[in-house]
Design an enzyme around this catalytic site. Sequence first.
Site, PDB file in Angstrom:
ATOM      1  N   HIS A   1       0.865  -1.179   0.000  1.00 52.00           N
ATOM      2  CA  HIS A   1       0.000   0.000   0.000  1.00 52.00           C
ATOM      3  C   HIS A   1       0.906   1.234   0.000  1.00 52.00           C
ATOM      4  CE1 HIS A   1      -2.084  -3.265   2.146  1.00 52.00           C
ATOM      5  NE2 HIS A   1      -3.166  -2.828   1.545  1.00 52.00           N
TER       6      HIS A   1
ATOM      7  N   THR B   1       0.821   9.208  -1.480  1.00 47.03           N
ATOM      8  CA  THR B   1       1.436  10.491  -1.133  1.00 47.03           C
ATOM      9  C   THR B   1       0.490  11.583  -1.614  1.00 47.03           C
ATOM     10  OG1 THR B   1       2.755  10.482  -3.183  1.00 47.03           O
ATOM     11  CG2 THR B   1       3.842   9.724  -1.169  1.00 47.03           C
TER      12      THR B   1
ATOM     13  N   HIS C   1      12.313  -1.620   4.122  1.00 45.00           N
ATOM     14  CA  HIS C   1      12.691  -0.634   5.134  1.00 45.00           C
ATOM     15  C   HIS C   1      13.945   0.134   4.711  1.00 45.00           C
ATOM     16  CE1 HIS C   1       9.628  -1.528   7.979  1.00 45.00           C
ATOM     17  NE2 HIS C   1      10.068  -2.727   8.302  1.00 45.00           N
TER      18      HIS C   1
ATOM     19  N   HIS D   1      -7.918  -5.189  17.661  1.00 46.24           N
ATOM     20  CA  HIS D   1      -8.813  -6.324  17.856  1.00 46.24           C
ATOM     21  C   HIS D   1      -8.113  -7.663  17.633  1.00 46.24           C
ATOM     22  CE1 HIS D   1      -8.907  -5.431  13.574  1.00 46.24           C
ATOM     23  NE2 HIS D   1      -9.386  -6.640  13.336  1.00 46.24           N
TER      24      HIS D   1
END
Length: 225
Positions: free
Chosen positions: A125, A128, A163, A193
């Site tokens: 995903h 910008t 990363h 949850h």
Amino acid sequence: MSDAVFSDPFDLKKVETRAWFEHLRDRIHAAFEALEDAAPADLFPGEPGRFVRTAWERPEGGGGVMGMMHGRLFEKVGVHVSTVHGAFPADYAKNVPGADVDPRFFATGISLICHPVSPRIPAVHMNTRFIATTKSWFGGGGDLTPVLMADRRQDHPDTVAFHAAMQAACNAHDPTWHAKYKVWCDEYFYLPHRKEPRGTGGVFYDHHDSGDYDRDFAFTRDIGL
């Protein structure tokens, strides 16, 4: 170009940010289609996918273009751009920087959601955006979501590479940004949850305004790339 051409102090920024997001969209569409072409036919049979673009209009002002692809390597990919304008409702405007002075706004951006056919390739995903009221700022980020729980490790090669790319994009402009925006992503995409993160993280930022528009725009371009 004469400064007199632009009456709104953000006019030039609106033009160049919109142009960038549309250019990035074109690059991403081409890159995904090239991957579709290159996918081994024995593993991914069928015809290579192509993006279908559908324009839409927002009754309150502006619109955009949806770009959808259903392929053989990628089950479903959406890469969309939008540029909208209007006025925030009074009760909402008071919570938006600059809109408490004037509720009118402008927003332009790109969003990407990618779901590959193979469960061993992570979903991605990314978005910008540039927003302007009487103030202006950038927002966005990207995150990686491996399908299989076994792949949701911080030491997985995909995660390490992802990363590293995000950190490089941040470090090119301010070495402190990556740590801050990585934590923001981890917190934003935590699923209370289920008591687990949505994926293996990335970066997320909003209301990004360092006081140097050119640097902030360059940073947002690098995140998109």
